[in-house]
Design a protein around this motif. Sequence first.
Motif, PDB file in Angstrom:
ATOM      1  N   LYS A  53       0.424  -0.767   0.121  1.00 42.43           N
ATOM      2  CA  LYS A  53      -0.488   0.489  -0.002  1.00 42.43           C
ATOM      3  C   LYS A  53       0.723   1.289  -0.106  1.00 42.43           C
ATOM      4  O   LYS A  53       1.898   1.621   0.715  1.00 42.43           O
ATOM      5  N   PRO A  54       0.420   2.392  -0.837  1.00 43.05           N
ATOM      6  CA  PRO A  54       1.385   3.281  -0.161  1.00 43.05           C
ATOM      7  C   PRO A  54       1.254   3.786   0.484  1.00 43.05           C
ATOM      8  O   PRO A  54       0.767   3.778   2.119  1.00 43.05           O
ATOM      9  N   SER A  55       2.578   4.587   1.037  1.00 47.51           N
ATOM     10  CA  SER A  55       2.796   5.016   2.368  1.00 47.51           C
ATOM     11  C   SER A  55       3.907   6.460   1.958  1.00 47.51           C
ATOM     12  O   SER A  55       5.071   6.304   1.513  1.00 47.51           O
ATOM     13  N   SER A  56       3.459   7.190   3.142  1.00 41.96           N
ATOM     14  CA  SER A  56       5.335   8.383   2.844  1.00 41.96           C
ATOM     15  C   SER A  56       4.805   8.771   4.702  1.00 41.96           C
ATOM     16  O   SER A  56       6.691   8.186   4.145  1.00 41.96           O
ATOM     17  N   ARG A  57       4.954   8.438   5.254  1.00 40.17           N
ATOM     18  CA  ARG A  57       5.858   8.263   6.608  1.00 40.17           C
ATOM     19  C   ARG A  57       6.675   7.713   7.376  1.00 40.17           C
ATOM     20  O   ARG A  57       7.692   7.177   7.548  1.00 40.17           O
ATOM     21  N   THR A  58       5.506   6.198   6.871  1.00 36.04           N
ATOM     22  CA  THR A  58       6.225   5.443   6.987  1.00 36.04           C
ATOM     23  C   THR A  58       7.203   4.473   6.578  1.00 36.04           C
ATOM     24  O   THR A  58       8.922   4.575   7.567  1.00 36.04           O
ATOM     25  N   ARG A  59       7.010   4.837   5.839  1.00 32.89           N
ATOM     26  CA  ARG A  59       8.428   4.375   4.563  1.00 32.89           C
ATOM     27  C   ARG A  59       9.496   5.303   4.586  1.00 32.89           C
ATOM     28  O   ARG A  59      10.412   4.405   5.215  1.00 32.89           O
ATOM     29  N   ILE A 105       7.022  -4.798   6.737  1.00 31.44           N
ATOM     30  CA  ILE A 105       5.637  -4.725   5.684  1.00 31.44           C
ATOM     31  C   ILE A 105       4.589  -3.900   5.849  1.00 31.44           C
ATOM     32  O   ILE A 105       3.883  -4.002   7.251  1.00 31.44           O
ATOM     33  N   ARG A 106       4.024  -3.145   4.838  1.00 29.47           N
ATOM     34  CA  ARG A 106       2.738  -2.734   5.419  1.00 29.47           C
ATOM     35  C   ARG A 106       2.508  -4.133   4.175  1.00 29.47           C
ATOM     36  O   ARG A 106       1.989  -3.834   2.745  1.00 29.47           O
ATOM     37  N   THR A 107       1.198  -3.803   4.646  1.00 28.28           N
ATOM     38  CA  THR A 107       0.393  -4.960   3.952  1.00 28.28           C
ATOM     39  C   THR A 107      -1.593  -5.098   4.235  1.00 28.28           C
ATOM     40  O   THR A 107      -1.956  -4.315   4.643  1.00 28.28           O
ATOM     41  N   PHE A 132      -4.359  -3.495  12.267  1.00 30.98           N
ATOM     42  CA  PHE A 132      -3.554  -3.015  13.667  1.00 30.98           C
ATOM     43  C   PHE A 132      -2.490  -2.036  12.574  1.00 30.98           C
ATOM     44  O   PHE A 132      -1.951  -1.976  10.970  1.00 30.98           O
ATOM     45  N   HIS A 133      -1.805  -1.172  13.412  1.00 28.94           N
ATOM     46  CA  HIS A 133      -1.258   0.052  13.324  1.00 28.94           C
ATOM     47  C   HIS A 133       0.068   0.394  14.181  1.00 28.94           C
ATOM     48  O   HIS A 133      -0.394   1.715  14.750  1.00 28.94           O
ATOM     49  N   PRO A 134       0.596  -0.900  14.901  1.00 31.52           N
ATOM     50  CA  PRO A 134       1.808  -0.437  16.184  1.00 31.52           C
ATOM     51  C   PRO A 134       2.794   0.619  15.648  1.00 31.52           C
ATOM     52  O   PRO A 134       2.852   1.247  16.864  1.00 31.52           O
ATOM     53  N   CYS A 135       3.102   0.709  15.149  1.00 34.96           N
ATOM     54  CA  CYS A 135       4.293   1.442  15.269  1.00 34.96           C
ATOM     55  C   CYS A 135       3.850   2.797  15.141  1.00 34.96           C
ATOM     56  O   CYS A 135       4.906   4.111  15.751  1.00 34.96           O
ATOM     57  N   GLN A 136       2.866   3.592  14.495  1.00 33.69           N
ATOM     58  CA  GLN A 136       2.420   4.501  14.414  1.00 33.69           C
ATOM     59  C   GLN A 136       1.512   4.622  16.146  1.00 33.69           C
ATOM     60  O   GLN A 136       1.418   5.708  16.701  1.00 33.69           O
ATOM     61  N   ILE A 137       1.290   3.927  16.802  1.00 32.80           N
ATOM     62  CA  ILE A 137       0.490   3.922  18.086  1.00 32.80           C
ATOM     63  C   ILE A 137       1.476   4.316  18.921  1.00 32.80           C
ATOM     64  O   ILE A 137       1.484   4.851  20.041  1.00 32.80           O
ATOM     65  N   CYS A 263      -3.144  10.536  12.787  1.00 33.63           N
ATOM     66  CA  CYS A 263      -1.657   9.573  11.707  1.00 33.63           C
ATOM     67  C   CYS A 263      -1.321  10.187  10.849  1.00 33.63           C
ATOM     68  O   CYS A 263      -0.409  10.206  10.617  1.00 33.63           O
ATOM     69  N   LEU A 264      -2.123  10.813   9.984  1.00 34.19           N
ATOM     70  CA  LEU A 264      -2.015  11.529   8.490  1.00 34.19           C
ATOM     71  C   LEU A 264      -2.168  10.349   7.823  1.00 34.19           C
ATOM     72  O   LEU A 264      -1.805   9.488   7.733  1.00 34.19           O
ATOM     73  N   PRO A 265      -1.898  10.562   6.158  1.00 36.12           N
ATOM     74  CA  PRO A 265      -2.420  11.769   5.674  1.00 36.12           C
ATOM     75  C   PRO A 265      -3.859  12.012   6.054  1.00 36.12           C
ATOM     76  O   PRO A 265      -4.942  11.525   6.606  1.00 36.12           O
ATOM     77  N   ALA A 266      -4.163  13.314   6.479  1.00 38.10           N
ATOM     78  CA  ALA A 266      -5.642  14.008   6.460  1.00 38.10           C
ATOM     79  C   ALA A 266      -6.547  14.659   5.499  1.00 38.10           C
ATOM     80  O   ALA A 266      -6.148  14.886   4.503  1.00 38.10           O
ATOM     81  N   ASN A 290       7.645  12.465  15.683  1.00 32.08           N
ATOM     82  CA  ASN A 290       8.178  11.014  16.635  1.00 32.08           C
ATOM     83  C   ASN A 290       8.100   9.847  15.685  1.00 32.08           C
ATOM     84  O   ASN A 290       8.407   8.965  16.042  1.00 32.08           O
ATOM     85  N   ARG A 291       7.370  10.137  14.564  1.00 33.63           N
ATOM     86  CA  ARG A 291       7.515   8.870  13.884  1.00 33.63           C
ATOM     87  C   ARG A 291       9.250   8.178  13.709  1.00 33.63           C
ATOM     88  O   ARG A 291       9.493   6.251  14.061  1.00 33.63           O
ATOM     89  N   LEU A 292       9.443   8.827  13.636  1.00 34.16           N
ATOM     90  CA  LEU A 292      11.232   8.436  12.808  1.00 34.16           C
ATOM     91  C   LEU A 292      11.884   8.362  14.306  1.00 34.16           C
ATOM     92  O   LEU A 292      12.588   7.243  14.154  1.00 34.16           O
TER      93      LEU A 292
END
Length: 310
Positions: A53-59, A105-107, A132-137, A263-266, A290-292
């Motif tokens: 799936k697409p990603s800006s922040r996580t990737r 993995i993002r799936t 789930f989105h554990p790294c975000q949380i 969490c964005l994108p808004a 803070n994601r980084l």
Amino acid sequence: MTEKKDLVNITDLSRKEIYAIFEKAKFYKFQRKKGILVDDVLRGHSIGLLFRKPSSRTRISFEVAIIELGGSPIFLETSQLQISRGETIEDTARVLNLYLKGLVIRTYQQSEVESFARIVDFPVINGLTDSFHPCQILADFFTIWEHKKNLEEVVVTYIGDPNNVCNTLILAADILGVRINVSCPSEYSVSKQIVNIMENPHLLKVSDDPYSFVPESDVIYTDTWVSMGDETEKEKRLEVFKKFQVNEKLVKNAPANFLFMHCLPAHRGQEVTDAVIDGNNSVVWQQAENRLHVQKSILHFLYSEAEDEL
Ligand code: CP
């Protein structure tokens, strides 16, 4: 030999481990602001990023985090892998196990992340699934902790679609002893499976009135009404969720120092208005930053003990 660790779900972590991740993230953030990179725990390691799936922040935050910890990120474009032509997850995992030392993995299906984690010898990190989105949380609760200090005195209210972010917020609140409210339409309510996983279900309150929890909320959190994969229901969802928009009228009765989080994108004008996301109570850019720091801390947590064996 130390057993390898994964971050497949937030429930892989104890409260003590989450606070250890926060403390390390705080340290990384502080040092990075001074221009100091303090750790090379990933030295010599190639870490794959397999994103369906697409990603800006996580990737990007993971790629930078891996580089700053001395490793090499390799972005795996799934349309260019044989997995897109039917090679099985299991066979792909066995092959990646020969080359890599980690995988983000993002799936779509949570079971896919779990399958990779079962097969490979290195840490597997869930970079978002439909569930789930554990790294975000982890980054979100780190942000709340920076502002509010004692998480057990905090009330978090999530308003909108009880999606993967909301599921993980509830489970993390359960682990951390945080009171959590969810305001959502009754036809898109919190999953019973999530409530059944909770060890402290009394921490969770649910209402179909978007205004009901606002006055007691230290944090007001929202997210998209149409998650990646929900597009077929888009028109219906945009209608059903309309009254759950986080706007100035809705937050008028919130405590003066409440935090607005996303969490964005808004989707400005849908789940949140410009006035709220750009307002003084919004911490969305701190969340994104803070994601980084938190990704680095997650990587440190997963690799620091196991590095000799990898
Ligand atoms: N919040 C989040 O996961 O952002 P991306 O989809 O850009 O990675």
